[in-house]
Design an enzyme around this catalytic site. Structure first.
Site, PDB file in Angstrom:
ATOM      1  N   HIS A 150       0.873  -1.174   0.000  1.00 26.35           N
ATOM      2  CA  HIS A 150       0.000   0.000   0.000  1.00 26.35           C
ATOM      3  C   HIS A 150       0.913   1.228   0.000  1.00 26.35           C
ATOM      4  O   HIS A 150       2.015   1.186   0.566  1.00 26.35           O
ATOM      5  CB  HIS A 150      -0.841  -0.047   1.278  1.00 26.35           C
ATOM      6  CG  HIS A 150      -1.905   0.996   1.393  1.00 26.35           C
ATOM      7  ND1 HIS A 150      -1.634   2.303   1.693  1.00 26.35           N
ATOM      8  CD2 HIS A 150      -3.255   0.917   1.258  1.00 26.35           C
ATOM      9  CE1 HIS A 150      -2.776   2.984   1.754  1.00 26.35           C
ATOM     10  NE2 HIS A 150      -3.768   2.172   1.487  1.00 26.35           N
ATOM     11  N   GLN A 228      -3.970  -5.190   7.310  1.00 23.10           N
ATOM     12  CA  GLN A 228      -4.943  -6.156   6.789  1.00 23.10           C
ATOM     13  C   GLN A 228      -4.818  -7.505   7.483  1.00 23.10           C
ATOM     14  O   GLN A 228      -5.494  -8.454   7.085  1.00 23.10           O
ATOM     15  CB  GLN A 228      -4.778  -6.322   5.267  1.00 23.10           C
ATOM     16  CG  GLN A 228      -5.019  -5.062   4.470  1.00 23.10           C
ATOM     17  CD  GLN A 228      -6.498  -4.646   4.435  1.00 23.10           C
ATOM     18  OE1 GLN A 228      -7.396  -5.415   4.780  1.00 23.10           O
ATOM     19  NE2 GLN A 228      -6.760  -3.408   4.027  1.00 23.10           N
ATOM     20  N   CYS A 391      -4.684   2.292  -3.647  1.00 22.57           N
ATOM     21  CA  CYS A 391      -3.433   2.817  -3.069  1.00 22.57           C
ATOM     22  C   CYS A 391      -2.288   1.829  -3.245  1.00 22.57           C
ATOM     23  O   CYS A 391      -1.403   1.719  -2.378  1.00 22.57           O
ATOM     24  CB  CYS A 391      -3.592   3.179  -1.586  1.00 22.57           C
ATOM     25  SG  CYS A 391      -4.813   4.445  -1.287  1.00 22.57           S
TER      26      CYS A 391
END
Ligand SMILES: Cc1ncc(COP(=O)(O)O)c(C=O)c1O
Length: 436
Positions: A150, A228, A391
């Site tokens: 990211h 995540q 992103c």
């Protein structure tokens, strides 16, 4: 308070009961269609227990923490520090290894700026003691990251390199969405290895222990982007052996405006501060200042208090369900999504197609349809997915695509919602006249 469905590991969750805890999930959208929320990778929804914890705190104990001696200030400080304790325990950390930040992005920047603050001037200049020397970077040093990051775990390292003269290197991604471990950019020059615990696009879970081993072998610090992973699976940061880790409250059923930086105690004690001002000092004179021990050193100003309390409540909520059960449920949703989307002609999945070493973010393309167009048709059916580069622009470039559609889950999603997604994708193909 609504009762929470708790399930022993391995048992099927009572998802209907869990869903009843999330007021937003019962609303309809787009002409009274049930909301199918498949965008928890971007931000998750909050149960009543979290909303109640924040409201109760604000209605009964709101005050600036660590500042006053009055009753409310004492209660607020206790609630804030109790949240820190529970959040630390949730990720296998000690309480003074948990720093509250605005989000994961700020947490990663805190480490990068701490390192660049250690890289300018000489020891003692800005209250930076000799211990900070271990973080000094300069020309000839290298920072390693990966192509699947990211932007939050890429741009701060690009900037750190720009400020210090160090060089950025990275692991590439293989065609099947794994890290290319064969072509290893880690060398004796590497000072930092920053990588994700789970790709927000591909769902890929890189081999953390192996990367930590390789980084340690050359004396480099590891920074784990756990945005995540922590919301979706049991995570023990001490057991993983990483030096720093970051995650955000709003992806784990908690409030926005609160994130966490984990740092091994010994490292936080040596890292120079990022933001300076009130609450983070030990002694202030006109000539200069010294700084408080961590975590206070990294929490300048009045912190986000009700958000920390809300995140504490989110952790309690997840603990009651059990993170093994959360992981097992999301694994079932991911397996079903992968299987059903793979069966659809014209649909291709980015990244691993089995659930092995993979979490619940499923990015895909529909041949002949731009993701933004697809999302409009899906949205018209009440299905919320994310489209764009998520992103992770370099990752999309590596796959030769501009953007993708991403479905992502949390504990409140159901197999029926996966069927709704698949039916929505078919409808999208029909709508654009590309149905095979
Ligand atoms: C893997 C990963 N890292 C970092 C971030 C940044 O999180 P935040 O915007 O909460 O700082 C995200 C958010 O989508 C993410 O998925």
């Amino acid at each position: 308070m609504t009762a929470l469905a708790s399930a022993p590991a391995g048992a099927t969750l009572d998802v209907a009961k869990i869903r009843a805890d999330f007021p937003i999930l019962s609303r309809t959208v787009r002409d009274d269609k049930p909301l199918v929320y498949l965008d928890s990778g971007a931000t998750s929804q909050r149960p009543r227990q979290v909303l109640d914890a924040e409201r109760t705190f604000l209605e009964t104990s709101n005050a600036a923490v660590h500042r006053g001696a009055h009753a409310l200030s004492e209660e607020a400080t206790d609630a804030y520090e109790s949240a820190r304790e529970r959040i630390a325990a949730f990720v296998g950390a000690d309480v003074d290894e948990v720093v509250f930040t605005k989000n994961a992005t700020e947490a990663i920047n805190l480490v990068a700026y701490g390192m660049s603050n250690a890289s300018v001037g000489s020891p003692g200049d800005r209250g930076v003691d000799a211990a900070a020397e271990r973080f000094r970077l300069g020309p000839g040093d290298e920072v390693v990251t990966t192509e699947m990051e990211h932007h939050a775990n890429l741009v701060p390292w690009q900037e750190l390199c720009r400020r210090t003269g160090a060089t950025l290197r990275w692991f590439s991604v293989t065609k099947d969405g794994r890290l290319d471990l064969e072509n290893d950019p880690i060398t004796e020059r590497t000072k930092v290895v920053a990588f994700t615990h789970q790709s927000n696009v591909l769902g890929t879970v890189p081999p953390v222990e192996e990367l930590v081993r390789r980084a340690r072998a050359v004396g480099a610090y590891t920074v784990l982007d756990a945005c995540q992973s922590v919301p979706h699976a049991p995570v023990d940061l001490h057991a993983l052996g990483v030096d720093f880790a970051a995650f955000s409250g709003h992806k784990m059923l908690g409030p926005s405006g609160i994130g966490v930086l984990y740092g091994r105690r010994e490292l936080l004690e040596a890292l120079p501060p990022f933001l300076t001002g009130g609450s983070m000092i030990e002694l202030v004179r006109m000539e200069g200042s010294t700084y408080a021990p961590p975590p206070a050193r990294f929490e300048a100003g009045v912190p986000m208090t009700s958000q920390a309390i809300g995140l504490g409540a989110a952790v309690d909520y997840l603990n009651l369900i059990g993170m093994d059960a959360v992981k097992a449920h999301e694994n079932e949703l991911t397996a079903a999504t992968l299987l059903k989307l793979q069966d659809l002609p014209g649909v291709s999945i980015l990244g691993p197609r089995s659930t092995e070493a993979r979490g619940g973010a499923v990015a895909f393309e529909i041949e002949g349809i731009h993701p933004h167009d697809a999302s409009q048709v899906l949205d018209d059916s009440g299905i919320a997915v994310r489209v764009g580069h998520h992103c992770a622009w370099p990752l999309h470039r590596a796959f030769g695509v501009q953007s993708s559609i991403r479905a992502s889950f949390h504990v409140y999603n159901t197999l029926d919602e996966i069927d709704a997604l698949v039916a929505g994708v078919r409808r999208t193909q029909e709508f654009f006249g590309v149905a095979p």
